[in-house]
Write an enzyme that holds these catalytic residues in place. Structure first.
Site, PDB file in Angstrom:
ATOM      1  N   CYS A 254       0.840  -1.194   0.000  1.00 13.16           N
ATOM      2  CA  CYS A 254       0.000   0.000   0.000  1.00 13.16           C
ATOM      3  C   CYS A 254       0.883   1.254   0.000  1.00 13.16           C
ATOM      4  O   CYS A 254       1.550   1.526  -0.973  1.00 13.16           O
ATOM      5  CB  CYS A 254      -0.973  -0.039   1.187  1.00 13.16           C
ATOM      6  SG  CYS A 254      -2.425   1.019   0.976  1.00 13.16           S
TER       7      CYS A 254
ATOM      8  N   HIS B 237      -3.341  -5.817   0.973  1.00 16.86           N
ATOM      9  CA  HIS B 237      -2.642  -6.057   2.233  1.00 16.86           C
ATOM     10  C   HIS B 237      -2.577  -7.543   2.585  1.00 16.86           C
ATOM     11  O   HIS B 237      -3.460  -8.055   3.279  1.00 16.86           O
ATOM     12  CB  HIS B 237      -3.362  -5.326   3.370  1.00 16.86           C
ATOM     13  CG  HIS B 237      -3.229  -3.843   3.346  1.00 16.86           C
ATOM     14  ND1 HIS B 237      -2.268  -3.174   4.070  1.00 16.86           N
ATOM     15  CD2 HIS B 237      -3.942  -2.892   2.685  1.00 16.86           C
ATOM     16  CE1 HIS B 237      -2.388  -1.869   3.860  1.00 16.86           C
ATOM     17  NE2 HIS B 237      -3.400  -1.676   3.028  1.00 16.86           N
TER      18      HIS B 237
ATOM     19  N   GLU C 262      -0.733  -8.920   4.774  1.00 13.68           N
ATOM     20  CA  GLU C 262      -0.556  -9.063   6.227  1.00 13.68           C
ATOM     21  C   GLU C 262      -1.893  -9.037   6.963  1.00 13.68           C
ATOM     22  O   GLU C 262      -1.975  -9.410   8.138  1.00 13.68           O
ATOM     23  CB  GLU C 262       0.379  -7.966   6.758  1.00 13.68           C
ATOM     24  CG  GLU C 262      -0.244  -6.599   6.982  1.00 13.68           C
ATOM     25  CD  GLU C 262      -0.474  -5.778   5.729  1.00 13.68           C
ATOM     26  OE1 GLU C 262      -0.821  -4.588   5.865  1.00 13.68           O
ATOM     27  OE2 GLU C 262      -0.308  -6.305   4.609  1.00 13.68           O
TER      28      GLU C 262
END
Length: 230
Positions: free
Chosen positions: A86, A195, A197
């Site tokens: 990002c 994302h 994660e």
């Protein structure tokens, strides 16, 4: 394998990245402040999402000049693994580690929801545990994720197999050729707007991001002649 998670003023996904490494692959991981001038102990560097320096001027434009980014460039040149997520992707673009630029979302609205991605290159160190063409669910959260490059750069990305992920179905930001993530020519630097994660446990709605971390761990272990994770 030692991981660094960079922290800039305004970073807000650094904890997510730290926890993803700690809980999914159990490797040593440390927060590294933006004024750091030595990354020699780290094998992989994560540049997290957020609003570094408040996104003043434009996303990543100020972070690009942080002292730590000189070291990230050196690490990338040495073949170490670098993942920008990002805002981290935006910083890598501003730093010249990846080609292209980021524009406002075509809708001019902030988009925050799950997105379906198609794995375009599973030969990259970050994607070896995916199948080529596999569809995965990874969340997005951005207002300026509209990746842009000129026709010559796009042709080069395709020719070198540098497009790692594309949006499948709806393109949430208007990015050229539905691009969601790219790599450098060597493949050791990857930038992506979604994302991974935030997708490492089914409790979060998807665990499709977990294999990015196991893939990079395996890549490092293969490089050092150690056993890989199956």
């Amino acid at each position: 394998m030692n991981f660094a998670v960079l922290v800039f003023p305004g970073s807000n996904c650094d904890i997510d990245c730290f926890k993803a490494v700690e809980q999914t692959i159990g490797q040593p991981v440390e927060y590294v402040w933006h004024t750091t001038t030595d990354l020699s102990k780290y094998d992989a560097i994560l540049v997290p999402g957020g609003f570094s320096y408040g996104d003043y001027l434009r996303c990543g434009a100020i972070s690009r000049f942080a002292p730590v980014m000189n070291e990230v460039v050196k690490a990338a040149e040495q073949g170490k693994f670098v993942l920008g997520i990002c805002n981290g992707f935006q910083i890598l673009l501003e730093s010249g580690l990846l080609p292209g630029a980021m524009l406002r979302n075509k809708s001019l609205k902030f988009r925050c929801h799950s997105a379906q991605l198609r794995v375009e290159n599973n030969g990259n160190p970050f994607t070896t545990q995916y199948a080529e063409g596999e569809l995965i669910d990874i969340p997005i959260a951005h207002g300026e994720g509209n990746y842009y490059c000129d026709d010559a750069t796009l042709a080069e990305l395709k020719a070198n197999n540098q497009i790692v992920f594309r949006y499948n179905g709806e393109n949430p930001n208007g990015s050229v050729d539905d691009i969601a993530g790219i790599s450098n020519k060597q493949g050791n630097v990857v930038g992506m707007m979604p994302h991974p994660e935030r997708a490492v446990d089914q409790l979060l709605g998807s665990e499709d991001g977990k294999r990015m971390f196991t893939s990079i761990l395996n890549a490092w272990r293969e490089k050092h002649g150690a056993a890989v994770v199956r």
